[in-house]
Enzyme design. Structure first.
Site, PDB file in Angstrom:
ATOM      1  N   LYS A 207      65.476  72.476 205.299  1.00  0.00           N
ATOM      2  CA  LYS A 207      65.292  71.106 205.775  1.00  0.00           C
ATOM      3  C   LYS A 207      63.803  70.760 205.826  1.00  0.00           C
ATOM      4  CE  LYS A 207      66.192  68.258 209.829  1.00  0.00           C
ATOM      5  NZ  LYS A 207      66.910  68.101 211.093  1.00  0.00           N
ATOM      6  N   GLU A 213      60.325  82.384 206.349  1.00  0.00           N
ATOM      7  CA  GLU A 213      61.220  83.323 205.653  1.00  0.00           C
ATOM      8  C   GLU A 213      61.631  82.760 204.291  1.00  0.00           C
ATOM      9  OE1 GLU A 213      61.558  82.272 208.777  1.00  0.00           O
ATOM     10  OE2 GLU A 213      62.396  83.826 210.097  1.00  0.00           O
ATOM     11  N   GLY A 269      69.951  71.086 211.347  1.00  0.00           N
ATOM     12  CA  GLY A 269      70.136  72.225 210.439  1.00  0.00           C
ATOM     13  C   GLY A 269      71.513  72.850 210.572  1.00  0.00           C
ATOM     14  N   ARG A 270      71.967  73.044 211.814  1.00  0.00           N
ATOM     15  CA  ARG A 270      73.254  73.729 212.028  1.00  0.00           C
ATOM     16  C   ARG A 270      74.446  72.801 211.821  1.00  0.00           C
ATOM     17  NH1 ARG A 270      69.970  73.405 216.316  1.00  0.00           N
ATOM     18  NH2 ARG A 270      70.570  72.218 218.165  1.00  0.00           N
ATOM     19  N   GLU A 355      72.719  77.784 219.377  1.00  0.00           N
ATOM     20  CA  GLU A 355      71.459  77.044 219.181  1.00  0.00           C
ATOM     21  C   GLU A 355      71.588  75.645 219.785  1.00  0.00           C
ATOM     22  OE1 GLU A 355      68.431  77.747 215.730  1.00  0.00           O
ATOM     23  OE2 GLU A 355      69.644  76.040 215.124  1.00  0.00           O
ATOM     24  N   HIS A 386      91.011  97.416 216.548  1.00  0.00           N
ATOM     25  CA  HIS A 386      90.774  98.864 216.545  1.00  0.00           C
ATOM     26  C   HIS A 386      89.346  99.175 216.951  1.00  0.00           C
ATOM     27  CE1 HIS A 386      94.711  99.564 214.766  1.00  0.00           C
ATOM     28  NE2 HIS A 386      94.492  98.416 214.159  1.00  0.00           N
ATOM     29  N   LYS A 510      58.334  82.417 216.550  1.00  0.00           N
ATOM     30  CA  LYS A 510      57.697  82.113 215.263  1.00  0.00           C
ATOM     31  C   LYS A 510      56.182  82.133 215.402  1.00  0.00           C
ATOM     32  CE  LYS A 510      61.099  78.682 213.593  1.00  0.00           C
ATOM     33  NZ  LYS A 510      61.262  77.274 213.224  1.00  0.00           N
TER      34      LYS A 510
HETATM   35  O1  F6P Z   1      65.267  78.653 213.499  1.00  0.00           O
HETATM   36  C1  F6P Z   1      65.429  77.310 213.746  1.00  0.00           C
HETATM   37  C2  F6P Z   1      65.830  76.519 212.568  1.00  0.00           C
HETATM   38  O2  F6P Z   1      65.099  75.337 212.623  1.00  0.00           O
HETATM   39  C3  F6P Z   1      67.321  76.206 212.519  1.00  0.00           C
HETATM   40  O3  F6P Z   1      67.696  75.225 213.381  1.00  0.00           O
HETATM   41  C4  F6P Z   1      67.464  75.848 211.092  1.00  0.00           C
HETATM   42  O4  F6P Z   1      68.809  75.799 210.716  1.00  0.00           O
HETATM   43  C5  F6P Z   1      66.677  76.963 210.449  1.00  0.00           C
HETATM   44  O5  F6P Z   1      65.580  77.145 211.322  1.00  0.00           O
HETATM   45  C6  F6P Z   1      66.201  76.714 209.056  1.00  0.00           C
HETATM   46  O6  F6P Z   1      65.317  75.638 208.987  1.00  0.00           O
HETATM   47  P1  F6P Z   1      64.960  74.964 207.618  1.00  0.00           P
HETATM   48  O7  F6P Z   1      66.206  74.435 207.021  1.00  0.00           O
HETATM   49  O8  F6P Z   1      63.996  73.876 207.950  1.00  0.00           O
HETATM   50  O9  F6P Z   1      64.331  76.007 206.722  1.00  0.00           O
END
Ligand code: F6P
Length: 546
Positions: A207, A213, A269-270, A355, A386, A510
């Protein structure tokens, strides 16, 4: 500023009602009402939701609905659907429901109808998906794309990865799909080690397009691709597309904005896998199936928006969670799907729920003095039976659970494998029964069990479950299930008066990681580092021979 939840007369009334229920057992509740198992059932779209195995009576439900009423759940819901900026800390509208609105709907944000843009992106996604699926889109060397690698994290990974697994039997089996999220280089390594770069498409899903990452993995993926294709930068345009709200950053990274599929800041995002973030899924199942999934979402959106409180499923499920957290001190909630294809479903719900509602101040910043979101966990049955179900049955904790299953096995199983299905579902029904009703000491003793073993083999029962049953696991049913949980989480956030749509809690880690990294790589001084972390950094450096 809204009134404090725990100061409300409706809250107090619920507390008193809880006391009056005392140690009431589900056995008594069922014995006292022969129709309970058919009365406490809702049919919503294709979902049959049985909530009879809950520690509730008609009075409980009435009191919970009164709480929802005084808490303004319906008002906030309508404000969300209208596009008002109910994400107060980020001053944003919350409009994932617009992602599945019909073409002719009008939903405005800042005076602009967002629906045409939603459909323009869906159409662009459909066109691109069809070109990948048909082989019309080829890679830099003219070969057709065989593998799609989605690189993203959090909401930009969990949704498409989960839905791809859920709908695997609908996917084009000629194509492979992989999902890379972890910044651990092992994730990308394992995803691409057996791939031909000439046949690989990377979808960079972010987003913000600033998530460290994702950008780190995307950069390494580009290096891998260019190394494999002789270093011609022009290859990037044929092998990289972006899903983002941030065109500037996409261009900065080197992806042509022509190859960008847009979404908007009013999609959390979620809550985003039914936006452009679902491109990998759309390529996998095709645009028609993707639209069927959106129809499923919309069906439950409409139900949530219009059904009266007595038959409103997300409202009911949200209120049940509030009830157990506040009045039974339940700390966790298990989601236990009886479907192998739902292997990532609970992981997806963890982000959606935790979240969203893992907050401890209210919408005006005051500390809350009531429980908010539960720990959400679980894996598909019967495996869990199990492993950890022992604790569910005989442990000391109250763990409300959702049992989810389907009447039909998926279509492409052989008759022999489809024959497993009754056994699978018998287990689901048996677990709900055992958790609710247990087995009394008398029943155990009557079986001739030696007296000293009776306490060990007794099941107290009284452990609440919701059973969600659908005829078949289709794209629409997946959409219905996800919308059900989205709106359940919404209801709880509204009752608890928290902002379910921000996620400030992920920021601190972060920032600190950014500060610590130079200490690991270059031995840089980190001002004010505590003695534990400093010791760990030193040990790490020594282990790395630095
Ligand atoms: O870790 C927080 C967060 O902002 C989530 O809410 C989101 O889904 C994820 O990181 C990834 O963010 P982005 O889509 O901006 O890379």
């Amino acid at each position: 500023m809204s009134e404090r939840l725990d100061q409300l007369p409706q809250w107090e009334a619920l507390g008193k009602h809880r006391e009056s229920l005392g140690e009431v057992h589900l056995r008594e509740l069922f014995a006292g009402d022969a129709a309970r198992g058919s009365r406490y059932v809702l049919d919503v779209g294709d979902l049959r939701i049985d909530y009879s195995k809950h520690l509730i009576t008609d009075d409980t439900l009435e009191l919970l609905r009164e709480l929802a009423e005084v808490r303004g759940v319906a008002r906030l819901r309508d404000a969300m659907f209208r596009g008002e900026k109910i994400n107060v800390t980020e001053k944003r509208a919350v409009l994932h429901t617009a992602l599945r609105a019909p073409r002719d709907a009008v939903i405005e944000v800042d005076g602009e109808n967002v629906v045409p843009a939603v459909h323009a992106v869906l159409d662009k996604m459909a066109d691109f998906s069809n070109r990948i699926r048909s082989g019309a889109w080829t890679g830099h060397t003219g070969k057709r794309i065989r593998t799609v690698v989605n690189i993203g994290i959090g909401g930009s990974d969990l949704g498409p990865a989960m839905a791809y697994e859920v709908l695997r039997s609908y996917t084009d089996r000629e194509l492979q799909f992989r999902f890379v999220s972890n910044v651990d280089g092992a994730d990308l390594h394992e995803a691409v080690r057996d791939l031909d770069p000439a046949e690989t498409l990377f979808i960079i899903a972010s987003k913000t397009f600033t998530t460290i990452e994702t950008i780190t993995n995307a950069t390494s993926a580009r290096t891998w691709l260019l190394d494999g294709l002789g270093g011609d930068e022009a290859a990037v345009a044929k092998h990289f597309v972006a899903l983002s709200t941030n065109a500037e950053k996409v261009a900065e990274f080197g992806i042509d904005v022509e190859n960008m599929f847009e979404f908007w800041d009013w999609v959390g995002g979620r809550y985003s896998y039914d936006s452009a973030i679902g491109l990998s899924l759309m390529i996998a199942i095709g645009p028609d199936r993707f639209r069927e999934m959106l129809d499923g979402f919309r069906l439950v959106d409409e139900h949530f928006r219009t059904a009266p409180p007595e038959s409103n499923a997300p409202l009911l499920l949200g209120l049940l969670g509030v009830w157990y957290g506040a009045f039974f001190d339940a700390q966790t909630h298990a989601v236990l799907p009886y479907s192998h294809y739902l292997s990532r479903f609970t992981a997806y719900l963890q982000q959606l729920d935790m979240e969203s509602n893992g907050k401890s101040v209210d919408r005006s910043g005051r500390p809350v003095t009531w429980q908010t979101g539960p720990v959400v966990w679980g894996t598909p049955g019967t495996n869990g039976q199990h492993a950890y179900y022992q604790l569910l049955h005989q442990g000391t904790k109250m763990i409300p659970a959702d049992l989810i299953g389907f009447a039909q096995p998926v279509a492409d199983l052989s008759p022999e494998l489809a024959g497993h299905h009754d056994l699978l579902m018998a287990n689901l029904f048996a677990q709900g029964q055992a958790l609710a009703f247990g087995k009394t000491a008398e029943e155990v003793a009557a079986e001739g069990v030696p007296a000293e073993q009776v306490p060990h083999r007794t099941f107290r029962g009284n452990r609440p479950t919701t059973t969600i049953l659908a005829r078949e696991l289709t794209p629409s049913v997946l959409g219905q299930l996800i919308a059900l949980y989205e709106h359940k989480v919404f209801v709880q956030g509204a009752i608890w008066d928290i902002d379910s749509f921000d996620q400030w809690g992920v920021e601190l880690g972060k920032v600190l990681a950014k500060r610590i990294e130079p200490a690991l790589t270059e031995g840089a001084e980190v001002p004010g580092l505590d003695s534990s972390t400093a010791g760990l950094v030193a040990a790490y450096r020594a282990m790395r021979g630095r």
